[in-house]
Design a protein around this motif. Structure first.
Motif, short mmCIF file in Angstrom:
data_model
loop_
_atom_site.label_atom_id
_atom_site.label_comp_id
_atom_site.label_asym_id
_atom_site.label_seq_id
_atom_site.Cartn_x
_atom_site.Cartn_y
_atom_site.Cartn_z
N GLY A 80 51.60 -42.76 20.09
CA GLY A 80 51.71 -41.31 20.16
C GLY A 80 50.72 -40.72 21.16
N TYR A 81 50.20 -39.53 20.83
CA TYR A 81 49.28 -38.81 21.71
C TYR A 81 47.87 -38.84 21.11
CZ TYR A 81 53.49 -36.90 23.90
OH TYR A 81 54.70 -36.76 24.55
N ARG A 82 46.87 -38.87 21.99
CA ARG A 82 45.49 -38.81 21.54
C ARG A 82 44.63 -38.14 22.60
NH1 ARG A 82 44.06 -45.26 21.83
NH2 ARG A 82 43.92 -45.45 24.10
N LEU A 83 43.52 -37.57 22.14
CA LEU A 83 42.51 -37.02 23.03
C LEU A 83 41.41 -38.05 23.18
CD1 LEU A 83 42.28 -33.33 21.74
CD2 LEU A 83 43.25 -34.10 23.92
N GLN A 84 41.06 -38.38 24.41
CA GLN A 84 40.07 -39.41 24.64
C GLN A 84 39.17 -39.04 25.80
OE1 GLN A 84 42.77 -42.69 25.45
NE2 GLN A 84 42.62 -42.39 27.66
N VAL A 85 37.97 -39.61 25.80
CA VAL A 85 37.01 -39.35 26.88
C VAL A 85 37.55 -39.93 28.18
CG1 VAL A 85 34.67 -39.83 27.68
CG2 VAL A 85 35.08 -39.37 25.26
N CYS A 86 37.36 -39.22 29.25
CA CYS A 86 37.81 -39.70 30.55
C CYS A 86 37.09 -41.00 30.91
CB CYS A 86 37.55 -38.66 31.64
SG CYS A 86 38.51 -37.14 31.42
N GLU A 87 37.80 -41.88 31.55
CA GLU A 87 37.27 -43.21 31.82
C GLU A 87 36.02 -43.17 32.69
OE1 GLU A 87 38.86 -47.51 33.61
OE2 GLU A 87 40.17 -45.74 33.54
N ARG A 88 35.88 -42.19 33.56
CA ARG A 88 34.73 -42.16 34.47
C ARG A 88 33.42 -41.92 33.73
NH1 ARG A 88 37.39 -37.26 35.33
NH2 ARG A 88 36.15 -35.36 35.08
N PHE A 89 33.50 -41.44 32.49
CA PHE A 89 32.28 -41.20 31.71
C PHE A 89 31.92 -42.37 30.78
CE2 PHE A 89 34.05 -36.80 32.23
CZ PHE A 89 33.12 -36.38 33.17
N SER A 90 32.75 -43.41 30.77
CA SER A 90 32.54 -44.50 29.81
C SER A 90 31.20 -45.22 29.95
CB SER A 90 33.69 -45.51 29.92
OG SER A 90 33.79 -46.04 31.23
N PRO A 91 30.65 -45.42 31.17
CA PRO A 91 29.35 -46.11 31.25
C PRO A 91 28.24 -45.41 30.47
CG PRO A 91 30.38 -46.04 33.40
CD PRO A 91 31.18 -45.15 32.52
N TRP A 92 28.29 -44.08 30.41
CA TRP A 92 27.24 -43.34 29.69
C TRP A 92 27.60 -43.17 28.21
CZ3 TRP A 92 29.13 -42.15 34.51
CH2 TRP A 92 28.22 -42.24 35.56
N VAL A 93 28.86 -42.89 27.94
CA VAL A 93 29.27 -42.70 26.56
C VAL A 93 29.08 -43.98 25.75
CG1 VAL A 93 31.23 -42.16 25.05
CG2 VAL A 93 30.91 -40.90 27.19
N GLY A 94 29.28 -45.13 26.41
CA GLY A 94 29.12 -46.40 25.71
C GLY A 94 27.72 -46.64 25.18
N ARG A 95 26.72 -45.94 25.75
CA ARG A 95 25.35 -46.11 25.29
C ARG A 95 25.08 -45.44 23.94
NH1 ARG A 95 22.91 -44.45 31.22
NH2 ARG A 95 23.83 -46.21 32.37
N LEU A 96 26.04 -44.69 23.45
CA LEU A 96 25.87 -44.06 22.13
C LEU A 96 25.88 -45.10 21.02
CD1 LEU A 96 28.21 -40.95 22.51
CD2 LEU A 96 25.72 -40.93 22.36
N TRP A 97 26.52 -46.23 21.28
CA TRP A 97 26.63 -47.28 20.27
C TRP A 97 25.71 -48.43 20.62
CZ3 TRP A 97 30.71 -44.54 22.25
CH2 TRP A 97 31.40 -43.73 21.33
N GLU A 98 24.88 -48.83 19.67
CA GLU A 98 23.93 -49.91 19.92
C GLU A 98 24.62 -51.25 20.08
OE1 GLU A 98 21.05 -49.90 16.84
OE2 GLU A 98 20.24 -47.93 17.34
N GLU A 99 25.70 -51.44 19.34
CA GLU A 99 26.40 -52.71 19.42
C GLU A 99 27.11 -52.82 20.77
OE1 GLU A 99 29.06 -53.23 16.23
OE2 GLU A 99 27.53 -53.10 14.66
N ARG A 100 26.93 -53.98 21.39
CA ARG A 100 27.61 -54.22 22.65
C ARG A 100 29.08 -54.54 22.39
NH1 ARG A 100 23.36 -58.07 26.03
NH2 ARG A 100 21.64 -56.55 26.07
#
Length: 255
Positions: A68-88
């Protein structure tokens, strides 16, 4: 709120998608409205189109995937957003990814057919991992002796890789060849990254050149040494007897 207005409806759908946390189909969206106010599928699509346009220039986007449809963070921001989670993020072996690619492009496919293409056996843990992640599923059994299971991808697989359907998979020509690459003659002689090699060169003393010795060259050297080893010691015994005869009797000692 005027639910017949696509703009008002778009705001409501945005709230629903944010709260859902997972893709929502048009049918699921429609179920959330009373029958008296339920928008038509055409109106829902028009509202989603308006929502997608409103996301332009923002940090998130409206994406349609298999479920279906979903709202998601734009891919270009993933390097920074990924730092929110400690687990790699979990890393997968090349064997697992190759198996997944073969299932995606040649489904339905059996484990034996995958092994024939890859030229190596498929570890049972690989199949178990793909099934547990719900990226693949058993869709039937091949009508041959043993009736092996046939595997195919799932909607979860498409959702995870941001795909709406299998037609959005990239062409096989752009993927790496699935044929297993031949191993180099000597792993130790594989190219070294330039930066690492330069650092190593600086640490070497110029007056003591260091020669790389491979395991294969060591074996060759041992073979050559073994070729020169004596296996017949008769000459040594004759030489010892000759020396013994040349020694005077008074100089001999009994032990």
């Amino acid at each position: 709120m005027n639910l017949s207005d696509p703009k008002d409806l778009a705001s409501l759908l945005e709230a629903l998608l944010l709260a859902s946390g997972k893709p929502m189909s048009l049918e699921r969206m429609a179920e959330l409205f009373d029958e008296t106010e339920r928008p038509t599928p055409a109106l829902l699509r028009k509202a989603l189109e308006a929502l997608g346009k409103s996301c332009k220039g923002r940090a998130f986007e409206l994406k349609e995937v298999a479920s279906g449809y979903r709202l998601q963070v734009c891919e270009r921001f993933s390097p920074w957003v990924g730092r929110l989670w400690e687990e790699r993020p979990q890393r997968y072996s090349r064997a697992l990814l190759e198996t997944l690619v073969l299932i995606a492009y040649r489904q339905p496919i059996t484990r034996g057919e995958i092994e024939d293409i890859r030229g190596v056996a498929v570890n049972s843990q690989i199949v178990k991992t793909l099934l547990e992640r719900e990226w693949v599923r058993v869709v039937g059994h091949r009508d041959v002796p043993g009736r092996p299971a046939m595997f195919a991808t799932t909607k979860q697989f498409l959702d995870h890789f941001n795909l709406k359907n299998l037609d959005e998979l990239p062409p096989l020509a752009v993927l790496r060849e699935m044929e297993p690459e031949p191993l180099p003659v000597d792993v130790e002689e594989a190219p070294v990254p330039e930066a690492l090699q330069a650092r190593a060169d600086l640490e070497l003393e110029p007056e003591v050149p260091r020669e790389q010795t491979s395991f294969r060259s060591l074996l060759a050297e041992l073979d050559s040494m073994e070729t020169g080893l004596k296996t017949d010691f008769e000459d040594l015994r004759d030489e010892a007897e000759a020396q013994s005869e040349s020694v005077p009797d008074e100089d001999r000692r009994d032990y």
